[in-house]
Design a protein around this motif. Structure first.
Motif, PDB file in Angstrom:
ATOM      1  N   ASP A  46      -6.433  -8.802  -6.371  1.00  0.00           N
ATOM      2  CA  ASP A  46      -6.597  -8.204  -5.037  1.00  0.00           C
ATOM      3  C   ASP A  46      -6.333  -6.701  -5.002  1.00  0.00           C
ATOM      4  O   ASP A  46      -7.069  -5.949  -4.365  1.00  0.00           O
ATOM      5  N   ALA A  50      -8.769  -3.593  -4.070  1.00  0.00           N
ATOM      6  CA  ALA A  50      -8.405  -2.581  -3.064  1.00  0.00           C
ATOM      7  C   ALA A  50      -8.644  -1.188  -3.649  1.00  0.00           C
ATOM      8  O   ALA A  50      -9.137  -0.288  -2.956  1.00  0.00           O
ATOM      9  N   THR A  70      -0.271  -0.872  -3.657  1.00  0.00           N
ATOM     10  CA  THR A  70      -0.125  -1.480  -2.341  1.00  0.00           C
ATOM     11  C   THR A  70       1.349  -1.809  -2.152  1.00  0.00           C
ATOM     12  O   THR A  70       1.934  -2.550  -2.935  1.00  0.00           O
ATOM     13  N   GLY A  72       3.865  -3.552   0.064  1.00  0.00           N
ATOM     14  CA  GLY A  72       4.054  -4.498   1.162  1.00  0.00           C
ATOM     15  C   GLY A  72       5.143  -5.482   0.808  1.00  0.00           C
ATOM     16  O   GLY A  72       6.241  -5.087   0.450  1.00  0.00           O
ATOM     17  N   MET A 183      -0.891   2.421  -0.199  1.00  0.00           N
ATOM     18  CA  MET A 183      -1.316   1.731   1.021  1.00  0.00           C
ATOM     19  C   MET A 183      -0.367   0.575   1.312  1.00  0.00           C
ATOM     20  O   MET A 183       0.555   0.317   0.555  1.00  0.00           O
ATOM     21  N   GLY A 184      -0.578  -0.079   2.441  1.00  0.00           N
ATOM     22  CA  GLY A 184       0.300  -1.186   2.810  1.00  0.00           C
ATOM     23  C   GLY A 184       1.373  -0.733   3.784  1.00  0.00           C
ATOM     24  O   GLY A 184       1.592   0.473   3.975  1.00  0.00           O
ATOM     25  N   SER A 218      -3.433   5.988   1.983  1.00  0.00           N
ATOM     26  CA  SER A 218      -4.773   5.485   2.277  1.00  0.00           C
ATOM     27  C   SER A 218      -5.081   5.612   3.765  1.00  0.00           C
ATOM     28  O   SER A 218      -4.225   5.352   4.618  1.00  0.00           O
ATOM     29  N   GLN A 221      -6.457   1.735   4.596  1.00  0.00           N
ATOM     30  CA  GLN A 221      -5.411   0.713   4.519  1.00  0.00           C
ATOM     31  C   GLN A 221      -5.939  -0.681   4.151  1.00  0.00           C
ATOM     32  O   GLN A 221      -6.643  -0.794   3.165  1.00  0.00           O
ATOM     33  N   ASP A 222      -5.611  -1.699   4.962  1.00  0.00           N
ATOM     34  CA  ASP A 222      -5.955  -3.070   4.530  1.00  0.00           C
ATOM     35  C   ASP A 222      -7.454  -3.356   4.512  1.00  0.00           C
ATOM     36  O   ASP A 222      -7.887  -4.366   3.986  1.00  0.00           O
ATOM     37  N   LYS A 223      -8.247  -2.449   5.065  1.00  0.00           N
ATOM     38  CA  LYS A 223      -9.707  -2.630   4.970  1.00  0.00           C
ATOM     39  C   LYS A 223     -10.184  -2.400   3.538  1.00  0.00           C
ATOM     40  O   LYS A 223     -11.232  -2.905   3.127  1.00  0.00           O
ATOM     41  N   GLY A 225      -9.182  -3.568   0.719  1.00  0.00           N
ATOM     42  CA  GLY A 225      -9.297  -4.799  -0.043  1.00  0.00           C
ATOM     43  C   GLY A 225     -10.582  -5.537   0.275  1.00  0.00           C
ATOM     44  O   GLY A 225     -11.319  -5.970  -0.615  1.00  0.00           O
TER      45      GLY A 225
END
Ligand SMILES: [Zn+2]
Length: 239
Positions: A46, A50, A70, A72, A183-184, A218, A221-223, A225
């Protein structure tokens, strides 16, 4: 269709060999059902996808060498070298979250201790604050307290930020990338985390001090991935 999964994706065996954070994925037979549902599916780690998304649509556009992290629940890593995903010999490269940054540190889900993600993650922040106060709060709540002047909360972010800087120093020293993109959730903690991280990075990495390496947050961000998985699926499907 492109699918990003956390863990070690083995391209020939068509399965995740080990997923520290989602144990039921380890060695599960997911390939056939995926092929049945989507007719054509391309799978990769994943965080790597990303990074792919960041390369096609985000801040890494046009870059040849960059690293994506990432931040998180854990830390995912994606490495681009020479304009390509760096996979390693088995396809497992990029497990930067399990780079050991503290010999006697917190226990990690992977079985080791002091991994980057065990020391710098949402869980680590909650744990560090709990050790100081006995309170269990989310990183967001602790950030809020830090901004209101809570000493334990400020120290929690300061320590976590420094440890982020320690990890970044190794990443920069090894790869000399054009950028490290963060990111995250934790990447959005702003100065609370990023300022001590950059200070520590500057102190510890002469590569950083002598190069043009940028530490970027980023914008997608979560887009990243989802976009990366889509772009990767498109590329693999029409190869
Ligand atoms: Zn680990």
């Amino acid at each position: 269709v492109g699918i990003g999964l956390p863990g070690l994706w083995h391209e020939e065996k068509k399965r995740i060999l080990f997923s520290p954070n989602i144990p039921f994925l380890s060695n599960a037979d997911i390939w056939e059902p995926l092929q049945k549902i989507f007719s054509k599916a391309a799978v990769h780690n994943d965080a790597t996808l990303a990074a792919y998304g960041e390369w096609v649509f985000g801040k890494a556009k046009g870059m040849k060498d960059f690293v994506l992290l990432t931040l998180g629940t854990g830390i995912g890593g994606g490495i681009f070298l020479n304009g390509k995903i760096y996979t390693g010999s088995c396809g497992f490269a990029g497990e930067i979250g399990h780079m050991i940054i503290n010999y006697n540190g917190y226990k990690c889900e992977c079985g080791s201790t002091g991994c980057f993600e065990a020391e710098v993650s949402a869980k680590a922040i909650t744990k560090r604050y709990f050790e100081k106060t006995g309170l269990i709060l989310t990183p967001r709540e602790i950030a809020q307290k830090a901004r209101q002047g809570d000493k334990a909360a400020k120290e929690t972010y300061e320590t976590t930020g420094k440890l982020l800087g320690v990890g970044l120093a190794s990443v920069v020293n090894i790869f000399d990338p054009e950028a490290v993109i963060l990111m995250g959730g934790l990447s959005l903690a702003g100065d609370l985390l990023i300022k001590p991280a950059k200070e520590e990075l500057r102190k510890r990495s002469y590569v950083y001090r002598n190069s043009q390496v940028k530490i970027l947050i980023s914008a997608i961000q979560d887009k990243a991935g989802v976009l990366g998985a889509a772009a990767y699926g498109w590329k693999e499907g029409f190869r």
